[in-house]
Scaffold this motif. Structure first.
Motif, PDB file in Angstrom:
ATOM      1  N   PRO A  86      15.547   2.392   5.439  1.00  0.00           N
ATOM      2  CA  PRO A  86      14.692   3.146   4.516  1.00  0.00           C
ATOM      3  C   PRO A  86      13.710   4.052   5.260  1.00  0.00           C
ATOM      4  N   CYS A  87      13.302   5.108   4.601  1.00  0.00           N
ATOM      5  CA  CYS A  87      12.301   6.010   5.162  1.00  0.00           C
ATOM      6  C   CYS A  87      10.900   5.450   4.906  1.00  0.00           C
ATOM      7  N   VAL A  88      10.014   5.656   5.839  1.00  0.00           N
ATOM      8  CA  VAL A  88       8.627   5.216   5.686  1.00  0.00           C
ATOM      9  C   VAL A  88       7.883   6.189   4.778  1.00  0.00           C
ATOM     10  N   ARG A  89       7.176   5.664   3.792  1.00  0.00           N
ATOM     11  CA  ARG A  89       6.377   6.483   2.885  1.00  0.00           C
ATOM     12  C   ARG A  89       4.887   6.449   3.240  1.00  0.00           C
ATOM     13  N   LEU A  90       4.425   5.281   3.680  1.00  0.00           N
ATOM     14  CA  LEU A  90       3.001   5.145   3.982  1.00  0.00           C
ATOM     15  C   LEU A  90       2.792   3.917   4.847  1.00  0.00           C
ATOM     16  N   SER A  91       1.951   4.058   5.851  1.00  0.00           N
ATOM     17  CA  SER A  91       1.579   2.921   6.691  1.00  0.00           C
ATOM     18  C   SER A  91       0.060   2.858   6.757  1.00  0.00           C
ATOM     19  N   SER A  92      -0.486   1.770   6.245  1.00  0.00           N
ATOM     20  CA  SER A  92      -1.934   1.567   6.247  1.00  0.00           C
ATOM     21  C   SER A  92      -2.177   0.065   6.302  1.00  0.00           C
ATOM     22  N   SER A  93      -2.549  -0.408   7.473  1.00  0.00           N
ATOM     23  CA  SER A  93      -2.713  -1.844   7.690  1.00  0.00           C
ATOM     24  C   SER A  93      -3.532  -2.498   6.579  1.00  0.00           C
ATOM     25  N   PRO A  94      -3.049  -3.627   6.042  1.00  0.00           N
ATOM     26  CA  PRO A  94      -1.905  -4.444   6.453  1.00  0.00           C
ATOM     27  C   PRO A  94      -0.613  -4.133   5.690  1.00  0.00           C
TER      28      PRO A  94
END
Length: 294
Positions: A86-94
Motif C-alpha cells: 500500500p501507498c503511505v498517506r500520512l505518518s504522524s507518530s504514533p
C-alpha cells in the motif's frame, strides 16, 4: 474527570483528532472508523471523503512485538513505485496511515494451489529484486527483545539453555541479500483488479532470501511436496537459480525461524493471555527443545 482523560487517550480518539487535523474537509463531511480484525489488532479502517485508508498504531505492546512504524513507513516509501504494497498517506507518530487496498484475501487452498504458488513466487521474486532498504534484520537483537517480554513463569532451564545456544550461534552466511516481507501468508495477500498485492509490512527488513522462504514454509505449514513446488516456482520467477544450494540454505534457516516464531507466540501470549498463542507455540517447543544438545 479520570474517565474523560482516559477517553481522550484512547487510540481511536487520537486517530479522529489526527484525521480532522490533516483532512479538514472530513470535519464537515464526516468519516467512519472501524477496527480491523487480525492477530495483532490496533488497526482501523477509515472510510472518509479523503478516500479509504488503514490506520496502524504504534503502541508499546506492538514495539515489544518487534514492530516499528517508522521502519514500516520508510520501507513502504522505498517500494512505492512497484505496486507491491500500500501507498503511505500520512505518518504522524504514533500513527501510520496507508492506502486501503480493495481486494479479497487469498484463501489457504488458493495459496498452496499451482496458480497461487506461481503468483506468490512472482511477487516475492519481484520484491527480492528491489534495492536494500537500509533496515537489516538482526535476529539476535530480535531474540533478545522478545526474551525480555516472555512470561517468566513459562521459562525452564531447558529453554534457557536453548536461548543461550541461539544467542551464541552464528547466523548462516547469506546467499542473496534482499528486502524481505517476513510475514507471507494467505491473509496478507490480496487478489485485486491489478493483481496480487501484499499487505502488513510491519516486520519487513533486509535479509537473506532463503530466510524469507524458510519463514513462508514454517508459517504456512507446507509439506515437503508443497515446499519443493514453491521453491521451483520461485526459481522460475527469477528467484535463486541453484535449487540444491537454495534448499540447503533454507534448511539452515529453519531452526532460526522456529525460534523466532516460538518467541513471538510467547510474547503475544504474555500480552493477551489468549490460549491460541500457547497452543501454536507448543509444537515449536517440542521441535526446538529436542535440538538443545545438537
Amino acid at each position: 474527570m479520570q474517565s474523560k482523560i482516559k477517553a481522550e487517550l484512547r487510540p481511536e480518539n487520537q486517530l479522529q483528532q489526527l484525521i480532522e487535523q490533516h483532512y479538514p474537509a472530513v470535519k464537515t463531511a464526516g468519516f467512519h472508523l472501524s477496527p480491523v480484525a487480525g492477530l495483532t489488532g490496533q488497526s482501523w479502517k477509515i472510510a472518509s471523503p479523503a478516500g479509504d485508508m488503514l490506520a496502524r498504531h504504534q503502541s508499546a505492546e506492538r514495539r515489544n512485538s518487534g514492530v516499528e512504524r517508522q521502519r514500516e513507513h520508510a520501507i513502504l516509501r522505498h517500494i512505492a513505485r512497484q505496486s507491491l504494497g500500500p501507498c503511505v498517506r500520512l505518518s504522524s507518530s504514533p500513527w501510520l496511515l496507508v492506502e486501503w487496498i480493495a481486494g479479497t484475501p487469498l484463501s489457504d487452498a488458493a495459496f498452496v494451489s499451482t496458480a497461487g504458488q506461481k503468483a506468490v513466487s512472482q511477487s516475492l521474486a519481484k520484491l527480492h529484486r528491489q534495492a536494500l532498504s537500509g533496515y537489516p534484520l538482526d535476529l539476535h537483537r530480535q531474540f533478545a527483545r522478545y526474551w525480555q517480554h516472555v512470561d517468566p513463569r513459562r521459562l525452564t532451564p531447558r529453554w534457557l539453555a536453548l536461548h543461550q545456544k541461539m544467542m551464541r550461534r552464528k547466523l548462516p552466511v547469506p546467499l542473496k541479500m534482499a528486502l524481505l516481507h517476513m510475514d507471507i501468508h494467505a491473509g496478507n495477500l490480496l487478489e485485486t483488479e491489478k493483481g496480487l498485492r501484499i499487505i502488513d509490512w510491519e516486520y519487513a527488513a533486509d535479509g537473506d532470501t532463503a530466510l524469507e522462504i524458510a519463514a513462508l514454509i514454517r508459517g504456512n505449514g507446507l509439506d515437503l511436496y508443497q515446499q519443493d513446488a514453491f521453491i521451483r516456482e520461485y526459481a522460475e520467477a527469477g528467484g535463486y537459480p541453484d535449487l540444491s544450494l537454495f534448499r540447503q540454505q533454507i534448511n539452515r534457516w529453519l531452526p532460526w525461524v522456529d525460534y523466532l516464531m516460538l518467541l513471538w507466540f510467547e510474547v503475544r501470549w504474555a500480552q493477551t493471555a489468549d490460549k491460541k498463542y500457547s497452543e501454536w507455540a507448543q509444537p515449536l517447543r517440542v521441535r526446538l527443545f529436542g535440538r538443545v544438545h545438537d
